[in-house]
Design a protein around this motif. Sequence first.
Motif, PDB file in Angstrom:
ATOM      1  N   CYS A 175     -14.633   1.151   0.455  1.00 15.09           N
ATOM      2  CA  CYS A 175     -13.627   1.554  -0.533  1.00 15.09           C
ATOM      3  C   CYS A 175     -12.316   0.788  -0.379  1.00 15.09           C
ATOM      4  O   CYS A 175     -11.655   0.490  -1.373  1.00 15.09           O
ATOM      5  CB  CYS A 175     -13.368   3.060  -0.442  1.00 15.09           C
ATOM      6  SG  CYS A 175     -14.790   4.060  -0.954  1.00 15.09           S
ATOM      7  N   ASP A 176     -11.942   0.501   0.849  1.00 14.41           N
ATOM      8  CA  ASP A 176     -10.709  -0.245   1.057  1.00 14.41           C
ATOM      9  C   ASP A 176     -10.919  -1.708   0.683  1.00 14.41           C
ATOM     10  O   ASP A 176     -11.971  -2.280   0.969  1.00 14.41           O
ATOM     11  CB  ASP A 176     -10.262  -0.151   2.520  1.00 14.41           C
ATOM     12  CG  ASP A 176      -9.864   1.259   2.901  1.00 14.41           C
ATOM     13  OD1 ASP A 176      -9.480   2.024   1.981  1.00 14.41           O
ATOM     14  OD2 ASP A 176      -9.925   1.603   4.096  1.00 14.41           O
ATOM     15  N   PRO A 177      -9.939  -2.342   0.032  1.00 15.26           N
ATOM     16  CA  PRO A 177     -10.103  -3.749  -0.352  1.00 15.26           C
ATOM     17  C   PRO A 177     -10.250  -4.642   0.873  1.00 15.26           C
ATOM     18  O   PRO A 177      -9.639  -4.417   1.916  1.00 15.26           O
ATOM     19  CB  PRO A 177      -8.798  -4.048  -1.110  1.00 15.26           C
ATOM     20  CG  PRO A 177      -7.831  -3.005  -0.672  1.00 15.26           C
ATOM     21  CD  PRO A 177      -8.634  -1.789  -0.357  1.00 15.26           C
ATOM     22  N   SER A 178     -11.113  -5.650   0.753  1.00  9.96           N
ATOM     23  CA  SER A 178     -11.340  -6.587   1.850  1.00  9.96           C
ATOM     24  C   SER A 178     -11.737  -7.939   1.272  1.00  9.96           C
ATOM     25  O   SER A 178     -11.793  -8.111   0.054  1.00  9.96           O
ATOM     26  CB  SER A 178     -12.448  -6.058   2.779  1.00  9.96           C
ATOM     27  OG  SER A 178     -13.693  -6.031   2.104  1.00  9.96           O
ATOM     28  N   GLU A 179     -12.030  -8.894   2.171  1.00  7.96           N
ATOM     29  CA  GLU A 179     -12.434 -10.226   1.704  1.00  7.96           C
ATOM     30  C   GLU A 179     -13.814 -10.188   1.061  1.00  7.96           C
ATOM     31  O   GLU A 179     -14.141 -11.032   0.232  1.00  7.96           O
ATOM     32  CB  GLU A 179     -12.436 -11.201   2.874  1.00  7.96           C
ATOM     33  CG  GLU A 179     -11.044 -11.427   3.470  1.00  7.96           C
ATOM     34  CD  GLU A 179     -11.087 -12.402   4.625  1.00  7.96           C
ATOM     35  OE1 GLU A 179     -12.209 -12.838   4.986  1.00  7.96           O
ATOM     36  OE2 GLU A 179     -10.009 -12.744   5.165  1.00  7.96           O
ATOM     37  N   ALA A 180     -14.661  -9.211   1.451  1.00  7.07           N
ATOM     38  CA  ALA A 180     -16.021  -9.131   0.912  1.00  7.07           C
ATOM     39  C   ALA A 180     -16.048  -8.528  -0.494  1.00  7.07           C
ATOM     40  O   ALA A 180     -16.968  -8.788  -1.266  1.00  7.07           O
ATOM     41  CB  ALA A 180     -16.905  -8.300   1.846  1.00  7.07           C
ATOM     42  N   HIS A 181     -15.062  -7.700  -0.840  1.00  5.46           N
ATOM     43  CA  HIS A 181     -15.038  -7.057  -2.166  1.00  5.46           C
ATOM     44  C   HIS A 181     -13.584  -6.714  -2.504  1.00  5.46           C
ATOM     45  O   HIS A 181     -12.705  -6.755  -1.654  1.00  5.46           O
ATOM     46  CB  HIS A 181     -15.916  -5.803  -2.186  1.00  5.46           C
ATOM     47  CG  HIS A 181     -15.518  -4.776  -1.167  1.00  5.46           C
ATOM     48  ND1 HIS A 181     -14.435  -3.945  -1.345  1.00  5.46           N
ATOM     49  CD2 HIS A 181     -16.032  -4.468   0.055  1.00  5.46           C
ATOM     50  CE1 HIS A 181     -14.307  -3.151  -0.294  1.00  5.46           C
ATOM     51  NE2 HIS A 181     -15.261  -3.462   0.577  1.00  5.46           N
ATOM     52  N   ASP A 182     -13.367  -6.385  -3.754  1.00  2.34           N
ATOM     53  CA  ASP A 182     -12.018  -6.044  -4.204  1.00  2.34           C
ATOM     54  C   ASP A 182     -11.897  -4.567  -4.569  1.00  2.34           C
ATOM     55  O   ASP A 182     -11.045  -4.182  -5.374  1.00  2.34           O
ATOM     56  CB  ASP A 182     -11.618  -6.915  -5.392  1.00  2.34           C
ATOM     57  CG  ASP A 182     -12.583  -6.777  -6.562  1.00  2.34           C
ATOM     58  OD1 ASP A 182     -13.618  -6.084  -6.400  1.00  2.34           O
ATOM     59  OD2 ASP A 182     -12.309  -7.343  -7.628  1.00  2.34           O
ATOM     60  N   ASN A 186     -17.092   5.833   8.299  1.00  5.76           N
ATOM     61  CA  ASN A 186     -16.619   4.459   8.526  1.00  5.76           C
ATOM     62  C   ASN A 186     -17.125   3.515   7.442  1.00  5.76           C
ATOM     63  O   ASN A 186     -16.408   2.601   7.010  1.00  5.76           O
ATOM     64  CB  ASN A 186     -17.071   3.972   9.900  1.00  5.76           C
ATOM     65  CG  ASN A 186     -16.396   4.750  11.023  1.00  5.76           C
ATOM     66  OD1 ASN A 186     -15.307   5.300  10.850  1.00  5.76           O
ATOM     67  ND2 ASN A 186     -17.049   4.796  12.185  1.00  5.76           N
ATOM     68  N   LEU A 187     -18.354   3.761   6.992  1.00  6.43           N
ATOM     69  CA  LEU A 187     -18.917   2.916   5.940  1.00  6.43           C
ATOM     70  C   LEU A 187     -18.173   3.120   4.624  1.00  6.43           C
ATOM     71  O   LEU A 187     -17.908   2.153   3.892  1.00  6.43           O
ATOM     72  CB  LEU A 187     -20.410   3.228   5.764  1.00  6.43           C
ATOM     73  CG  LEU A 187     -21.149   2.421   4.688  1.00  6.43           C
ATOM     74  CD1 LEU A 187     -21.055   0.921   4.981  1.00  6.43           C
ATOM     75  CD2 LEU A 187     -22.609   2.865   4.602  1.00  6.43           C
ATOM     76  N   ILE A 188     -17.834   4.360   4.330  1.00  5.69           N
ATOM     77  CA  ILE A 188     -17.080   4.645   3.096  1.00  5.69           C
ATOM     78  C   ILE A 188     -15.723   3.945   3.123  1.00  5.69           C
ATOM     79  O   ILE A 188     -15.306   3.324   2.145  1.00  5.69           O
ATOM     80  CB  ILE A 188     -16.899   6.162   2.916  1.00  5.69           C
ATOM     81  CG1 ILE A 188     -18.248   6.825   2.618  1.00  5.69           C
ATOM     82  CG2 ILE A 188     -15.901   6.460   1.798  1.00  5.69           C
ATOM     83  CD1 ILE A 188     -18.193   8.337   2.557  1.00  5.69           C
ATOM     84  N   ARG A 189     -15.049   4.045   4.270  1.00  2.00           N
ATOM     85  CA  ARG A 189     -13.747   3.378   4.379  1.00  2.00           C
ATOM     86  C   ARG A 189     -13.897   1.864   4.196  1.00  2.00           C
ATOM     87  O   ARG A 189     -13.085   1.221   3.520  1.00  2.00           O
ATOM     88  CB  ARG A 189     -13.124   3.679   5.743  1.00  2.00           C
ATOM     89  CG  ARG A 189     -12.718   5.137   5.936  1.00  2.00           C
ATOM     90  CD  ARG A 189     -11.852   5.294   7.178  1.00  2.00           C
ATOM     91  NE  ARG A 189     -11.522   6.668   7.471  1.00  2.00           N
ATOM     92  CZ  ARG A 189     -12.173   7.425   8.357  1.00  2.00           C
ATOM     93  NH1 ARG A 189     -13.187   6.906   9.043  1.00  2.00           N
ATOM     94  NH2 ARG A 189     -11.806   8.678   8.561  1.00  2.00           N
TER      95      ARG A 189
END
Length: 232
Positions: A196-203, A190-193
Amino acid sequence: MSSLVLVVWGVASVSNQDVGQGPVIAFMVLMGIAALTLVYWRHFQYGLGIIGAKRPGFYANSRPSTVETLEKLFDFLGRRTAPEAYCYDRKGIRHPVSRRHFYGRLRGLLLSESASDRALVVPPSGFWFSRQIYIDAEPDEIIRALKVKPQAGGRPKAYDYEAMLLTLIEHPSLRNIDIDKHGAETQIMNLIRARCDPSEAHDNDIPVPEPTKLREFAKRVVAAMKINRSAR
């Protein structure tokens, strides 16, 4: 070159000039060379005598699986009971393709998209072949006859596991996972997903494997964490 000799000879005859036997000898020699070339090409392609068996195919550095499939196809098309192979000339007239062409050593050129390539192995009518050679059968029928199993999913996907690890290094959530408790692998997955998936916290936009492969990777991460934590 033979045509040039004939032109010179013809001009000389019209002009009532005696050029001797030179042009005749040159013409015969050149025609002999042409005949030997055709005989050699025929022998190279099909061997001598009646064409009743395939010659060893020439496929350069093709993959063994590709060569095997092509040979099955040519075996199938070379049978008398196989669907008819045909082409269209420049006038749109349909012409059958002789089954002996599927026995030639360079039979792989029959599948080329270039008409000039196909002309090399189906002379002299090959010059008038259209862009495609057709088979009077449905693709599914041919696949069943060849007993070829299409590869599901295509080529195996390559994942950037190094990039996944870099997103986990020194991450607080990873340090807080109790690797001795049940569900540690799922937490890492779950942490890897999440990382790795783009979100508001990182790109980040790192492709993640399907669950089975991702769990295998998580197991390796857990094993490495156990070794590193025991060394403290």
